[in-house]
Design a protein around this motif. Structure first.
Motif, PDB file in Angstrom:
ATOM      1  N   LEU A 183      18.141 -14.952 -69.764  1.00 55.64           N
ATOM      2  CA  LEU A 183      16.951 -15.751 -70.075  1.00 55.64           C
ATOM      3  C   LEU A 183      17.330 -17.116 -70.642  1.00 55.64           C
ATOM      4  O   LEU A 183      16.720 -18.134 -70.309  1.00 55.64           O
ATOM      5  CB  LEU A 183      16.048 -14.999 -71.056  1.00 55.64           C
ATOM      6  N   ARG A 184      18.353 -17.164 -71.502  1.00 56.60           N
ATOM      7  CA  ARG A 184      18.792 -18.451 -72.041  1.00 56.60           C
ATOM      8  C   ARG A 184      19.309 -19.344 -70.912  1.00 56.60           C
ATOM      9  O   ARG A 184      19.032 -20.544 -70.864  1.00 56.60           O
ATOM     10  CB  ARG A 184      19.871 -18.228 -73.108  1.00 56.60           C
ATOM     11  N   ALA A 185      20.071 -18.754 -69.992  1.00 57.36           N
ATOM     12  CA  ALA A 185      20.612 -19.525 -68.873  1.00 57.36           C
ATOM     13  C   ALA A 185      19.502 -20.053 -67.963  1.00 57.36           C
ATOM     14  O   ALA A 185      19.646 -21.109 -67.350  1.00 57.36           O
ATOM     15  CB  ALA A 185      21.578 -18.657 -68.058  1.00 57.36           C
ATOM     16  N   LEU A 186      18.391 -19.328 -67.894  1.00 62.45           N
ATOM     17  CA  LEU A 186      17.265 -19.766 -67.067  1.00 62.45           C
ATOM     18  C   LEU A 186      16.412 -20.830 -67.749  1.00 62.45           C
ATOM     19  O   LEU A 186      15.472 -21.353 -67.149  1.00 62.45           O
ATOM     20  CB  LEU A 186      16.384 -18.562 -66.696  1.00 62.45           C
ATOM     21  N   GLY A 187      16.731 -21.126 -69.028  1.00 60.32           N
ATOM     22  CA  GLY A 187      16.058 -22.233 -69.693  1.00 60.32           C
ATOM     23  C   GLY A 187      15.183 -21.874 -70.871  1.00 60.32           C
ATOM     24  O   GLY A 187      14.533 -22.744 -71.451  1.00 60.32           O
ATOM     25  N   PHE A 188      15.142 -20.599 -71.286  1.00 59.96           N
ATOM     26  CA  PHE A 188      14.290 -20.186 -72.395  1.00 59.96           C
ATOM     27  C   PHE A 188      15.074 -20.274 -73.704  1.00 59.96           C
ATOM     28  O   PHE A 188      16.072 -19.573 -73.891  1.00 59.96           O
ATOM     29  CB  PHE A 188      13.776 -18.767 -72.168  1.00 59.96           C
ATOM     30  N   GLY A 189      14.616 -21.143 -74.609  1.00 59.32           N
ATOM     31  CA  GLY A 189      15.315 -21.369 -75.869  1.00 59.32           C
ATOM     32  C   GLY A 189      14.993 -20.326 -76.925  1.00 59.32           C
ATOM     33  O   GLY A 189      14.144 -19.451 -76.743  1.00 59.32           O
ATOM     34  N   SER A 190      15.658 -20.427 -78.061  1.00 59.06           N
ATOM     35  CA  SER A 190      15.512 -19.443 -79.132  1.00 59.06           C
ATOM     36  C   SER A 190      14.145 -19.488 -79.807  1.00 59.06           C
ATOM     37  O   SER A 190      13.802 -18.594 -80.569  1.00 59.06           O
ATOM     38  CB  SER A 190      16.606 -19.653 -80.190  1.00 59.06           C
ATOM     39  N   ASP A 191      13.355 -20.519 -79.531  1.00 58.81           N
ATOM     40  CA  ASP A 191      12.016 -20.612 -80.108  1.00 58.81           C
ATOM     41  C   ASP A 191      10.974 -19.834 -79.321  1.00 58.81           C
ATOM     42  O   ASP A 191       9.831 -19.677 -79.766  1.00 58.81           O
ATOM     43  CB  ASP A 191      11.585 -22.086 -80.195  1.00 58.81           C
ATOM     44  N   VAL A 192      11.336 -19.298 -78.150  1.00 60.96           N
ATOM     45  CA  VAL A 192      10.393 -18.568 -77.299  1.00 60.96           C
ATOM     46  C   VAL A 192      10.065 -17.212 -77.927  1.00 60.96           C
ATOM     47  O   VAL A 192      10.940 -16.518 -78.444  1.00 60.96           O
ATOM     48  CB  VAL A 192      10.984 -18.374 -75.888  1.00 60.96           C
ATOM     49  N   HIS A 193       8.793 -16.834 -77.858  1.00 62.77           N
ATOM     50  CA  HIS A 193       8.356 -15.531 -78.358  1.00 62.77           C
ATOM     51  C   HIS A 193       8.457 -14.501 -77.244  1.00 62.77           C
ATOM     52  O   HIS A 193       8.043 -14.753 -76.109  1.00 62.77           O
ATOM     53  CB  HIS A 193       6.921 -15.617 -78.878  1.00 62.77           C
ATOM     54  N   VAL A 194       8.998 -13.327 -77.593  1.00 63.34           N
ATOM     55  CA  VAL A 194       9.235 -12.264 -76.602  1.00 63.34           C
ATOM     56  C   VAL A 194       8.527 -10.988 -77.049  1.00 63.34           C
ATOM     57  O   VAL A 194       8.741 -10.510 -78.169  1.00 63.34           O
ATOM     58  CB  VAL A 194      10.745 -11.982 -76.426  1.00 63.34           C
ATOM     59  N   TYR A 195       7.678 -10.453 -76.176  1.00 64.16           N
ATOM     60  CA  TYR A 195       7.043  -9.151 -76.403  1.00 64.16           C
ATOM     61  C   TYR A 195       7.840  -8.125 -75.606  1.00 64.16           C
ATOM     62  O   TYR A 195       8.023  -8.272 -74.396  1.00 64.16           O
ATOM     63  CB  TYR A 195       5.589  -9.180 -75.927  1.00 64.16           C
ATOM     64  N   VAL A 196       8.310  -7.078 -76.270  1.00 64.03           N
ATOM     65  CA  VAL A 196       9.138  -6.077 -75.604  1.00 64.03           C
ATOM     66  C   VAL A 196       8.342  -4.798 -75.394  1.00 64.03           C
ATOM     67  O   VAL A 196       7.870  -4.179 -76.353  1.00 64.03           O
ATOM     68  CB  VAL A 196      10.420  -5.793 -76.409  1.00 64.03           C
ATOM     69  N   ALA A 197       8.183  -4.420 -74.131  1.00 63.70           N
ATOM     70  CA  ALA A 197       7.557  -3.151 -73.766  1.00 63.70           C
ATOM     71  C   ALA A 197       8.678  -2.153 -73.539  1.00 63.70           C
ATOM     72  O   ALA A 197       9.436  -2.282 -72.577  1.00 63.70           O
ATOM     73  CB  ALA A 197       6.722  -3.322 -72.497  1.00 63.70           C
ATOM     74  N   SER A 198       8.801  -1.199 -74.430  1.00 69.11           N
ATOM     75  CA  SER A 198       9.933  -0.292 -74.339  1.00 69.11           C
ATOM     76  C   SER A 198       9.698   0.941 -75.190  1.00 69.11           C
ATOM     77  O   SER A 198       8.954   0.897 -76.176  1.00 69.11           O
ATOM     78  CB  SER A 198      11.217  -0.992 -74.800  1.00 69.11           C
ATOM     79  N   GLY A 199      10.329   2.037 -74.779  1.00 71.15           N
ATOM     80  CA  GLY A 199      10.387   3.206 -75.635  1.00 71.15           C
ATOM     81  C   GLY A 199      11.556   3.043 -76.592  1.00 71.15           C
ATOM     82  O   GLY A 199      11.969   1.928 -76.915  1.00 71.15           O
ATOM     83  N   ASP A 200      12.118   4.157 -77.020  1.00 67.81           N
ATOM     84  CA  ASP A 200      13.267   4.108 -77.920  1.00 67.81           C
ATOM     85  C   ASP A 200      14.499   3.626 -77.161  1.00 67.81           C
ATOM     86  O   ASP A 200      14.952   4.275 -76.212  1.00 67.81           O
ATOM     87  CB  ASP A 200      13.537   5.485 -78.535  1.00 67.81           C
ATOM     88  N   VAL A 201      15.044   2.500 -77.569  1.00 67.50           N
ATOM     89  CA  VAL A 201      16.196   1.902 -76.891  1.00 67.50           C
ATOM     90  C   VAL A 201      17.459   2.688 -77.234  1.00 67.50           C
ATOM     91  O   VAL A 201      17.676   3.048 -78.401  1.00 67.50           O
ATOM     92  CB  VAL A 201      16.352   0.428 -77.308  1.00 67.50           C
ATOM     93  N   TYR A 202      18.277   2.942 -76.228  1.00 63.76           N
ATOM     94  CA  TYR A 202      19.529   3.658 -76.472  1.00 63.76           C
ATOM     95  C   TYR A 202      20.451   2.779 -77.325  1.00 63.76           C
ATOM     96  O   TYR A 202      20.719   1.629 -76.990  1.00 63.76           O
ATOM     97  CB  TYR A 202      20.225   3.996 -75.153  1.00 63.76           C
ATOM     98  N   GLY A 203      20.928   3.329 -78.411  1.00 64.43           N
ATOM     99  CA  GLY A 203      21.757   2.563 -79.339  1.00 64.43           C
ATOM    100  C   GLY A 203      20.957   1.936 -80.458  1.00 64.43           C
ATOM    101  O   GLY A 203      21.537   1.382 -81.397  1.00 64.43           O
TER     102      GLY A 203
END
Length: 591
Positions: free
Chosen positions: A393-413
């Protein structure tokens, strides 16, 4: 340092050349004596220069070694005061430094330096310039026969779906088309409650009521029936037969069964028994149908299947809260749960512990072959790690100020796996962080309802990122194409795999340039996929129309996009597997 090493190499070549010349000269007569003496003098001089150069190099190396030893000493005896905000876990290749100036993220072990800013790519990250010229079109033609013309009396089709919410959605869509093919009345499909993803009360309910359906708990039943009334007759439950409960014949059809298959396998049984239930009904209808049937699929998927009001209301509230945080946001279907990793047969470097944990989960799919993790990853069938998703995502142009909503169950690890992604995108959100426990209480005990909330947010987001090509990813990719070609990013995992392996041997500029090249055809742009490519739910080409006079993409870009998309292979979700197909039409025709 580079200049010194280059000079040393050139001097060595020159000395070697002089040695050869001297040996040749010794074989000649005495007339070459003066020239030989000159060569010897030059040879001795060059040796002296080389010796001095080497002294400088050794001095430089000694100085560097001293600095490194000093740094090592200071890190042991003077550790940094805090590490919770400045550094990510040790397994990560990403590090944060700097507060006074614009922060950069570094890997101290390599030349790979990740900027906090996404940079200026010269285009809009959040939409496509030509999206407004495309629109969904699924109305039936004048020649399409209506339900009143086709439906035969006393012929009922029941459906038992399987899997998670989005896999069940495919079953519901195809159930309507199957009923149309068979000229039958469709009974509201019964949703699977016995899969691996059990709801808290499902086993008890299912045991006591085989006709139980939680369809009405997720989808608006009345809207579903009324909006499709012109196409297929639909009823809520099977009527009694002669005052007694009607027990339908239970059968199963093969995957990708086409209309002829239904007419050959199901229609004779339906004519004989008048009521048939098709079980484990997911992907049991051919991907390729005639245009009118494909448009019927679209009418079901994009117009008739509407969530219940409580789900819609909560989903809209989540979207509003995300938009209050930022004008634009990304929704990421991370799909890095243990079941997904186990099913795919991938390996992520966790040693014997990881192999044992995922191996135990993998055993529940009895038909899966022994996995070759390296081969699976090379073929692009492994989800990216959270860190790899962040780097893409960073390489595609999205900087650290972008807000990210994560749709996920329990992530492994757990948090250790998520830490690199959170480091790259600190504005990290989920249902649980933007809604209270009280607000989620009526949904949190039901996996289908929670999945529906994520579906709404991922549909409404500016940019949707799918970390695999499973059921939810396909469904949303198609929906977002149908409603305006909103950007949908799918990692080109086959190409990115090699790039991630070699990233510490290149600069960030080279890495990001390659990511952008590899992602051509995987960004949800109009015309990036050929008609008929991929699952129809992912690429509903029969239902996509183009405005007249549109300025099309350059032919070369379109060709590149199509070629890249052709490499992309669907990754089946763990619940999309046919483990016990046993149906034979002869069994039912012979009794």
């Amino acid at each position: 340092m580079e200049n010194i090493m280059t000079t040393l190499k050139e001097l060595k070549k020159l000395i070697f050349s002089l040695k050869i010349r001297r040996k040749k000269s010794e074989r000649n007569n005495t007339t070459t004596t003066i020239h030989l003496h000159g060569s010897n003098g030059l040879y001795i001089g060059l040796k002296l220069i080389l010796w001095r150069k080497r002294r400088r190099v050794f001095s430089f190396i000694s100085a560097i070694s001293g600095c490194l030893l000093l740094l090592l000493f200071s890190s042991v005896y003077f550790p940094p005061p805090t590490a919770n905000n400045l550094f990510l876990p040790r397994h990560s290749s990403v590090r944060h430094v700097g507060k006074g100036r614009e922060a950069l993220e570094y890997n101290f072990e390599a030349i790979f330096q990740v900027p906090a800013s996404g940079g200026n790519l010269g285009r809009d990250l959040w939409s496509w310039s030509q999206s407004t010229f495309y629109y969904g079109c699924s109305n039936a033609s004048k020649t399409f026969q209506t339900a009143a013309m086709k439906t035969l009396p006393d012929r009922y089709l029941l459906i038992g779906t399987s899997g998670g919410l989005n896999q069940q959605r495919t079953g519901i869509i195809d159930a309507v088309v199957a009923a149309y093919i068979l000229n039958a009345t469709l009974v509201i499909p019964r949703l699977d409650q016995q899969s691996y993803w059990k709801d808290t009360r499902s086993a008890i309910v299912f045991t006591f009521n085989l006709q139980c359906s939680c369809f009405a708990e997720i989808f608006d039943v009345n809207w579903f029936i009324s909006s499709l009334s012109r196409d297929v007759e639909i009823i809520k439950e099977l009527p009694p037969k002669g005052g007694k409960a009607w027990i339908p014949r239970t059968i199963r059809v093969p995957r990708k069964c086409d209309p002829t298959c239904y007419e050959t396998r199901v229609l004779p049984v339906l004519n004989r028994t008048q009521a048939v239930e098709l079980t484990k009904f997911d992907y049991r209808l051919s991907n390729r149908l005639d245009t009118e049937l494909q448009k019927l699929r679209c009418r079901v998927n994009y117009h008739a299947l509407r969530f219940t009001d409580p789900i819609l209301k909560m989903g809209k509230l989540l979207v509003e809260r995300m938009k209050m945080k930022a004008k634009h946001f990304i929704a990421l279907h991370l799909r890095f749960e243990p079941d997904m990793l186990a099913f795919s047969g991938c390996y992520y470097g966790g040693g014997d512990k990881e192999r044992a944990e995922l191996g135990a989960i993998r055993k529940r799919w009895k038909t899966l072959h022994a996995s070759n993790p390296e081969k699976v990853r090379r073929s692009g069938k492994c989800p990216l790690t959270p860190e790899e998703v962040g780097l893409m995502l960073r390489a595609l142009g999205f900087g650290s100020d972008v807000h990210v909503y994560v749709a996920s169950g329990d992530v492994y690890g757990g948090e250790e796996s998520l830490a690199p992604l959170k480091g790259l995108f600190p504005n990290f959100h989920s249902k649980q962080t933007i809604a209270t426990k009280e607000e989620l209480a009526q949904f949190s005990s039901f996996s289908g309802r929670m999945a529906a909330l994520d579906y709404i947010v991922c549909d409404e987001t500016d940019v949707f990122v799918a970390n695999n090509n499973g059921n939810m990813a396909r469904m949303l990719a198609g929906r977002r194409r149908y409603f305006g070609h909103k950007p949908t990013i799918r990692p080109n995992a086959k190409k990115l795999y090699k790039l991630f392996l070699d990233r510490n041997n290149m600069t960030w500029e080279e890495f990001s340039s390659r990511v952008r090249t590899y992602q051509i055809g995987f960004m949800g742009e109009p015309n990036e996929m050929k008609p008929g490519k991929g699952e129809f739910h992912e690429n509903p080409d029969s239902c996509l129309c183009q405005a007249k006079g549109i300025e099309t993409i350059e032919e070369k870009n379109r060709k590149d996009a199509v070629e890249m998309s052709d490499e992309y292979q669907s990754i089946e979700d763990p619940d999309w597997i046919d483990v016990d197909y046993l149906y034979k039409i002869e069994e039912f025709m012979s009794d």
